[in-house]
Design a protein around this motif. Structure first.
Motif, PDB file in Angstrom:
ATOM      1  N   CYS A  71       2.843  40.428 119.465  1.00  0.00           N
ATOM      2  CA  CYS A  71       3.221  39.921 120.791  1.00  0.00           C
ATOM      3  C   CYS A  71       2.067  39.148 121.423  1.00  0.00           C
ATOM      4  CB  CYS A  71       3.633  41.078 121.699  1.00  0.00           C
ATOM      5  SG  CYS A  71       5.242  41.781 121.326  1.00  0.00           S
ATOM      6  N   ILE A  72       0.864  39.705 121.345  1.00  0.00           N
ATOM      7  CA  ILE A  72      -0.301  39.040 121.928  1.00  0.00           C
ATOM      8  C   ILE A  72      -0.588  37.742 121.200  1.00  0.00           C
ATOM      9  CG2 ILE A  72      -2.787  39.252 122.313  1.00  0.00           C
ATOM     10  CD1 ILE A  72      -2.311  42.309 122.536  1.00  0.00           C
ATOM     11  N   GLN A  73      -0.499  37.766 119.870  1.00  0.00           N
ATOM     12  CA  GLN A  73      -0.798  36.569 119.081  1.00  0.00           C
ATOM     13  C   GLN A  73       0.199  35.454 119.357  1.00  0.00           C
ATOM     14  OE1 GLN A  73      -3.256  35.643 117.475  1.00  0.00           O
ATOM     15  NE2 GLN A  73      -2.572  33.960 116.181  1.00  0.00           N
ATOM     16  N   SER A  74       1.460  35.791 119.578  1.00  0.00           N
ATOM     17  CA  SER A  74       2.469  34.755 119.833  1.00  0.00           C
ATOM     18  C   SER A  74       2.285  34.105 121.197  1.00  0.00           C
ATOM     19  CB  SER A  74       3.880  35.361 119.741  1.00  0.00           C
ATOM     20  OG  SER A  74       4.067  36.337 120.747  1.00  0.00           O
ATOM     21  N   SER A  75       1.784  34.855 122.191  1.00  0.00           N
ATOM     22  CA  SER A  75       1.617  34.307 123.538  1.00  0.00           C
ATOM     23  C   SER A  75       0.212  33.773 123.783  1.00  0.00           C
ATOM     24  CB  SER A  75       1.931  35.389 124.585  1.00  0.00           C
ATOM     25  OG  SER A  75       3.233  35.871 124.436  1.00  0.00           O
ATOM     26  N   ALA A  76      -0.790  34.392 123.170  1.00  0.00           N
ATOM     27  CA  ALA A  76      -2.190  33.997 123.390  1.00  0.00           C
ATOM     28  C   ALA A  76      -2.917  33.970 122.054  1.00  0.00           C
ATOM     29  CB  ALA A  76      -2.863  34.956 124.356  1.00  0.00           C
ATOM     30  N   PRO A  77      -2.702  32.923 121.251  1.00  0.00           N
ATOM     31  CA  PRO A  77      -3.371  32.858 119.934  1.00  0.00           C
ATOM     32  C   PRO A  77      -4.889  32.930 120.072  1.00  0.00           C
ATOM     33  CG  PRO A  77      -1.663  31.167 120.118  1.00  0.00           C
ATOM     34  CD  PRO A  77      -1.838  31.759 121.487  1.00  0.00           C
ATOM     35  N   GLY A  78      -5.493  33.721 119.192  1.00  0.00           N
ATOM     36  CA  GLY A  78      -6.943  33.846 119.203  1.00  0.00           C
ATOM     37  C   GLY A  78      -7.484  34.828 120.210  1.00  0.00           C
ATOM     38  N   ALA A  79      -6.631  35.627 120.833  1.00  0.00           N
ATOM     39  CA  ALA A  79      -7.083  36.563 121.848  1.00  0.00           C
ATOM     40  C   ALA A  79      -7.893  37.694 121.223  1.00  0.00           C
ATOM     41  CB  ALA A  79      -5.891  37.140 122.618  1.00  0.00           C
ATOM     42  N   ALA A  80      -8.779  38.286 122.031  1.00  0.00           N
ATOM     43  CA  ALA A  80      -9.615  39.403 121.589  1.00  0.00           C
ATOM     44  C   ALA A  80      -8.872  40.704 121.833  1.00  0.00           C
ATOM     45  CB  ALA A  80     -10.942  39.399 122.340  1.00  0.00           C
TER      46      ALA A  80
END
Length: 388
Positions: free
Chosen positions: A230-239
């Protein structure tokens, strides 16, 4: 009529049902609008006079995500307020999103932790001096009904604390030790006299261990890998920083807690390796078909860029691969605070060549943005807001 008036270079006149007419360019401003405009102008003038020469961003957005009942709210309360924090009861669940402001510098518990931002620009560091990092902490509800709206608030320049209960609330992940005497009842004596009983016991226990291992894999995929995707789809490259909760339930067996955390780390890394391998294979197919410049191939190349892959943050050794905390026993929060601060300030890079939040934390903020932000804050005190 308006189009025809424009073609004739005539100011359009709009008529209403009452047959009253007005020309937009000749409308006199209302007294309320004039007062608001003058007030904003005065605010901007005062602000430009009081602003320092250089202002840098000292706040990082920290988003706590995870499934329902994983202990996110209790973890945040303990992190910010300490051991005496009032943690929610079991039936008091977070609704939507809660936002907290957290300044570790003001907390005596963490005086030993260096919260100064590690500036990459030495000139900027000389102008600003020592600047301590602060946090805006977002607590997202874990119920499935909220998952669709959470992604609206996800942003790439944020630290995602992904909370996992280590499968403690999932009975299927536990190895059930079978009591042969209870199972066999009156025939237990005859069974115990069998020469093959030990081999059968070992085989049964091995099957049970394999079953529990599979259940743990499913628990990780459902509760952790789901949020990573979910995080990768909305904010690619997030920590993303995985954190384990309910450590007090493994107090009698800390090795099992450590094993599960290392198992989680390896599971996430293996999944990411498979994802990258799959993208490479799809890209090679486009290249072999002479479609290397197609839009789909270009998107795949972007997905392979290291800056667009999720930044999974783990410890350097097996003992601290994933920080384990207990809201009940109030343990692990000093380590968690130090890890979050070091990531934000740039002292911990998690095997990356540059600080994870380089260009964000400690970056210079243009004065116009500060003026707009301050004007909005002051207007918000004068004008009514509707909460829904």
């Amino acid at each position: 009529d308006i189009r025809r008036a424009k073609s004739l270079d005539v100011k359009p006149t709009i008529r209403f049902a009452e047959d009253t007419a007005f020309t937009p360019s000749r409308m006199p401003p209302t007294p309320e609008l004039e007062i608001a405009s003058q007030t904003v102008d005065e605010d901007l003038k005062d602000l430009s006079e009081n602003l320092d020469e250089v202002t840098v961003n000292d706040t990082l957005k920290v988003i706590f995500v995870g499934m329902a009942m994983a202990g996110k709210t209790s973890m945040i309360k303990r992190l910010i307020e300490g051991e005496n924090a009032v943690v929610p009861k079991r039936d008091e669940r977070t609704v939507g999103v809660d936002i907290y402001e957290w300044n570790p510098k003001d907390d005596k518990r963490f005086e030993h932790i260096d919260s100064r931002i590690d500036f990459q620009d030495k000139e900027l560091e000389e102008l600003c001096g020592e600047v301590d990092v602060k946090f805006s902490v977002w607590d997202f509800a874990g119920q499935h009904v909220y998952h669709a709206t959470h992604e609206l608030f996800f942003s790439p320049r944020a630290l995602y604390v992904l909370v996992w209960d280590m499968g403690a609330t999932n009975p299927a992940t536990k190895v059930r030790k079978q009591d042969l005497e209870t199972q066999l009842g009156a025939f237990s004596l005859n069974y115990d006299s069998d020469d093959d009983s030990d081999d059968d016991d070992d085989f049964t226990m091995e099957e049970e261990i394999i079953r529990a291992e599979r259940a743990l894999k499913r628990d990780i995929d459902d509760k952790i890998q789901f949020w990573v995707d979910c995080i990768q789809s909305s904010a690619p490259g997030a920590a993303i920083l995985p954190v384990a909760s309910f450590n007090d339930l493994f107090e009698s067996n800390p090795q099992e807690a450590k094993r599960r955390c290392n198992f989680l780390k390896q599971r996430l890394l293996d999944h990411e390796a498979r994802r990258i391998q799959g993208i490479k294979e799809r890209l090679n197919t486009y290249v072999e078909e002479n479609k290397a410049n197609d839009d789909a191939a270009l998107r795949l190349r972007k997905l392979l860029c290291p800056y667009t892959r999720p930044k999974l943050i783990f410890g350097k050794t097996e003992d601290d691969a994933i920080i384990r905390v207990s809201g009940t026993k109030y343990t692990g929060f000093a380590e968690l605070t130090e890890r979050i601060i070091n990531i934000a300030t740039g002292r911990e890079r998690a095997q990356h060549p540059y600080p994870i939040f380089r260009g964000h934390v400690g970056a210079r903020i243009p004065r116009m943005r500060l003026e707009v932000r301050e004007a909005v804050r002051r207007m918000r005190d004068r004008f009514k807001l509707v909460e829904w």
